[in-house]
Design a protein around this motif. Structure first.
Motif, mmCIF file in Angstrom:
data_model
loop_
_atom_site.group_PDB
_atom_site.id
_atom_site.type_symbol
_atom_site.label_atom_id
_atom_site.label_comp_id
_atom_site.label_asym_id
_atom_site.label_seq_id
_atom_site.Cartn_x
_atom_site.Cartn_y
_atom_site.Cartn_z
ATOM 1 N N ALA A 20 -93.591 -67.009 48.239
ATOM 2 C CA ALA A 20 -93.800 -65.536 48.477
ATOM 3 C C ALA A 20 -93.474 -64.705 47.299
ATOM 4 O O ALA A 20 -92.028 -64.994 46.833
ATOM 5 N N PRO A 21 -94.419 -63.755 46.897
ATOM 6 C CA PRO A 21 -93.556 -62.999 45.670
ATOM 7 C C PRO A 21 -92.313 -61.985 46.291
ATOM 8 O O PRO A 21 -92.494 -61.637 47.340
ATOM 9 N N ILE A 22 -91.656 -61.850 45.320
ATOM 10 C CA ILE A 22 -90.759 -60.809 45.674
ATOM 11 C C ILE A 22 -91.130 -59.230 45.540
ATOM 12 O O ILE A 22 -91.421 -59.095 44.496
ATOM 13 N N PRO A 23 -90.971 -58.558 46.402
ATOM 14 C CA PRO A 23 -91.554 -57.155 46.165
ATOM 15 C C PRO A 23 -90.623 -56.422 45.193
ATOM 16 O O PRO A 23 -89.248 -56.590 45.285
ATOM 17 N N PRO A 24 -91.233 -55.739 44.546
ATOM 18 C CA PRO A 24 -90.476 -54.724 43.542
ATOM 19 C C PRO A 24 -89.450 -53.836 44.160
ATOM 20 O O PRO A 24 -89.970 -53.227 45.021
ATOM 21 N N THR A 25 -88.420 -53.312 43.674
ATOM 22 C CA THR A 25 -87.683 -52.445 44.173
ATOM 23 C C THR A 25 -87.972 -51.134 43.426
ATOM 24 O O THR A 25 -87.410 -50.024 44.186
ATOM 25 N N GLN A 113 -99.215 -54.179 44.481
ATOM 26 C CA GLN A 113 -97.945 -54.443 44.749
ATOM 27 C C GLN A 113 -97.152 -53.149 45.249
ATOM 28 O O GLN A 113 -95.917 -53.354 45.533
ATOM 29 N N TRP A 114 -97.747 -52.111 44.952
ATOM 30 C CA TRP A 114 -96.818 -50.784 45.467
ATOM 31 C C TRP A 114 -98.177 -49.969 45.443
ATOM 32 O O TRP A 114 -98.821 -49.549 44.315
ATOM 33 N N CYS A 115 -98.225 -49.479 46.442
ATOM 34 C CA CYS A 115 -99.320 -48.357 46.683
ATOM 35 C C CYS A 115 -99.245 -47.165 45.919
ATOM 36 O O CYS A 115 -98.460 -46.458 45.646
ATOM 37 N N LEU A 116 -100.539 -47.046 45.272
ATOM 38 C CA LEU A 116 -100.813 -45.738 44.661
ATOM 39 C C LEU A 116 -101.507 -44.601 45.645
ATOM 40 O O LEU A 116 -102.279 -45.178 46.563
ATOM 41 N N GLU A 117 -101.241 -43.399 45.457
ATOM 42 C CA GLU A 117 -101.867 -42.277 46.103
ATOM 43 C C GLU A 117 -102.718 -41.430 45.323
ATOM 44 O O GLU A 117 -102.188 -41.144 43.873
ATOM 45 N N LEU A 118 -103.834 -40.998 45.490
ATOM 46 C CA LEU A 118 -104.503 -40.119 44.547
ATOM 47 C C LEU A 118 -103.814 -38.772 44.505
ATOM 48 O O LEU A 118 -103.443 -38.011 45.514
ATOM 49 N N SER A 119 -103.610 -38.302 43.170
ATOM 50 C CA SER A 119 -102.973 -36.882 42.805
ATOM 51 C C SER A 119 -103.970 -36.103 42.516
ATOM 52 O O SER A 119 -103.729 -34.647 42.387
ATOM 53 N N ASP A 132 -94.428 -42.983 47.833
ATOM 54 C CA ASP A 132 -92.912 -43.102 48.391
ATOM 55 C C ASP A 132 -92.420 -44.333 48.774
ATOM 56 O O ASP A 132 -91.596 -44.675 48.534
ATOM 57 N N ARG A 133 -93.364 -45.004 49.422
ATOM 58 C CA ARG A 133 -93.064 -46.464 49.890
ATOM 59 C C ARG A 133 -94.012 -47.468 49.458
ATOM 60 O O ARG A 133 -95.352 -46.964 49.360
ATOM 61 N N PRO A 134 -93.582 -48.618 49.045
ATOM 62 C CA PRO A 134 -94.519 -49.497 48.612
ATOM 63 C C PRO A 134 -95.801 -50.002 49.848
ATOM 64 O O PRO A 134 -96.641 -50.384 49.229
ATOM 65 N N ASP A 135 -95.266 -49.870 51.027
ATOM 66 C CA ASP A 135 -96.263 -50.180 51.797
ATOM 67 C C ASP A 135 -96.861 -49.299 52.573
ATOM 68 O O ASP A 135 -97.449 -49.233 53.773
ATOM 69 N N ALA A 136 -97.208 -47.881 52.024
ATOM 70 C CA ALA A 136 -97.934 -47.033 52.602
ATOM 71 C C ALA A 136 -99.530 -47.535 52.783
ATOM 72 O O ALA A 136 -99.930 -48.517 52.159
ATOM 73 N N ASP A 137 -100.238 -46.595 53.341
ATOM 74 C CA ASP A 137 -101.576 -47.165 53.758
ATOM 75 C C ASP A 137 -102.430 -47.127 52.174
ATOM 76 O O ASP A 137 -102.450 -46.197 51.673
ATOM 77 N N ARG A 138 -102.964 -48.306 52.174
ATOM 78 C CA ARG A 138 -103.790 -48.514 50.797
ATOM 79 C C ARG A 138 -105.304 -48.412 50.926
ATOM 80 O O ARG A 138 -105.964 -48.263 49.737
ATOM 81 N N LYS A 139 -105.727 -48.156 52.005
ATOM 82 C CA LYS A 139 -107.286 -48.289 52.250
ATOM 83 C C LYS A 139 -108.082 -47.333 51.356
ATOM 84 O O LYS A 139 -108.982 -47.762 50.831
ATOM 85 N N HIS A 140 -107.840 -45.856 51.478
ATOM 86 C CA HIS A 140 -108.511 -45.091 50.833
ATOM 87 C C HIS A 140 -108.387 -45.260 49.228
ATOM 88 O O HIS A 140 -109.502 -45.384 48.500
ATOM 89 N N THR A 141 -107.121 -45.468 48.615
ATOM 90 C CA THR A 141 -106.955 -45.753 47.351
ATOM 91 C C THR A 141 -107.933 -46.947 46.880
ATOM 92 O O THR A 141 -108.269 -47.263 45.660
ATOM 93 N N SER A 142 -107.619 -48.138 47.622
ATOM 94 C CA SER A 142 -108.121 -49.340 47.488
ATOM 95 C C SER A 142 -109.845 -49.027 47.250
ATOM 96 O O SER A 142 -110.561 -49.541 46.306
ATOM 97 N N GLN A 143 -110.541 -48.350 48.228
ATOM 98 C CA GLN A 143 -111.895 -48.110 48.121
ATOM 99 C C GLN A 143 -112.243 -47.287 46.950
ATOM 100 O O GLN A 143 -113.150 -47.621 46.271
ATOM 101 N N LEU A 144 -111.280 -46.168 46.579
ATOM 102 C CA LEU A 144 -111.584 -45.477 45.244
ATOM 103 C C LEU A 144 -111.555 -46.391 44.097
ATOM 104 O O LEU A 144 -112.376 -46.294 43.204
ATOM 105 N N LEU A 145 -110.492 -47.395 43.977
ATOM 106 C CA LEU A 145 -110.305 -48.275 42.803
ATOM 107 C C LEU A 145 -111.608 -49.231 42.824
ATOM 108 O O LEU A 145 -111.933 -49.344 41.386
ATOM 109 N N ARG A 146 -112.108 -49.619 43.838
ATOM 110 C CA ARG A 146 -113.145 -50.567 43.576
ATOM 111 C C ARG A 146 -114.356 -49.884 43.140
ATOM 112 O O ARG A 146 -115.024 -50.206 42.422
#
Length: 153
Positions: A20-25, A113-119, A132-146
């Motif tokens: 299991a990867p260690i999540p970054p702080t 590894q750490w959620c990105l948000e569109l700015s 602000d949190r590494p586990d924020a909702d990733r769905k929208h950004t994941s779709q945009l990055l794909r």
């Protein structure tokens, strides 16, 4: 027949490993390593001041920019630093930031590894910031990055 004895090294080697990867702080730990001179210039930027830009027009010549006051320094792919003074900062960069240019695939690796948000978004460019949190909702950004990755390939 005598029972077989394992020595300590064999015993430890046979123990299951946790994969299991260690999540970054600190999300800054996920950024590409840069030359020491550049790191000294941008090391004071906190995570919320860092922007990751994915552009369909990226030439790969510039890999990072420093936007601070009238400074617009650029880190070139070959490690050289092009020091620049801007007459006025562009409107969207009125606040200081470290702008990192990368492919959609590399941004997706960080996003995993750490959620990105569109700015900021334009037709051929998307700029992200660390959530602000590494586990924020990733769905929208994941779709945009794909979608950006498909257009980059």
């Amino acid at each position: 027949m005598m029972p077989q004895q394992l020595d300590l090294v064999d015993f430890i080697a046979g123990m299951p490993c946790s994969t299991a990867p260690i999540p970054p702080t600190d999300p800054r730990d996920l950024l590409p390593h840069r030359p020491a001179a550049w790191e000294r210039s941008v090391g004071h930027f906190r995570a919320h001041e860092i922007r990751i830009e994915v552009s369909l027009l990226w030439t790969h010549v510039v890999v990072e920019q420093l936007r601070e006051g009238s400074r617009g320094d650029m880190l070139l792919r070959d490690g050289r630093i092009d020091r620049r003074d801007m007459m006025w900062p562009p409107r969207m960069w009125a606040e200081p930031c470290r702008l990192i240019l990368m492919s959609a695939a590399d941004a997706a690796d960080i996003h995993a590894q750490w959620c990105l948000e569109l700015s900021h978004r334009e037709s051929k460019t998307a700029t992200f910031r660390f959530a602000d949190r590494p586990d924020a909702d990733r769905k929208h950004t994941s779709q945009l990055l794909r979608a950006l990755e498909e257009k980059q390939s």
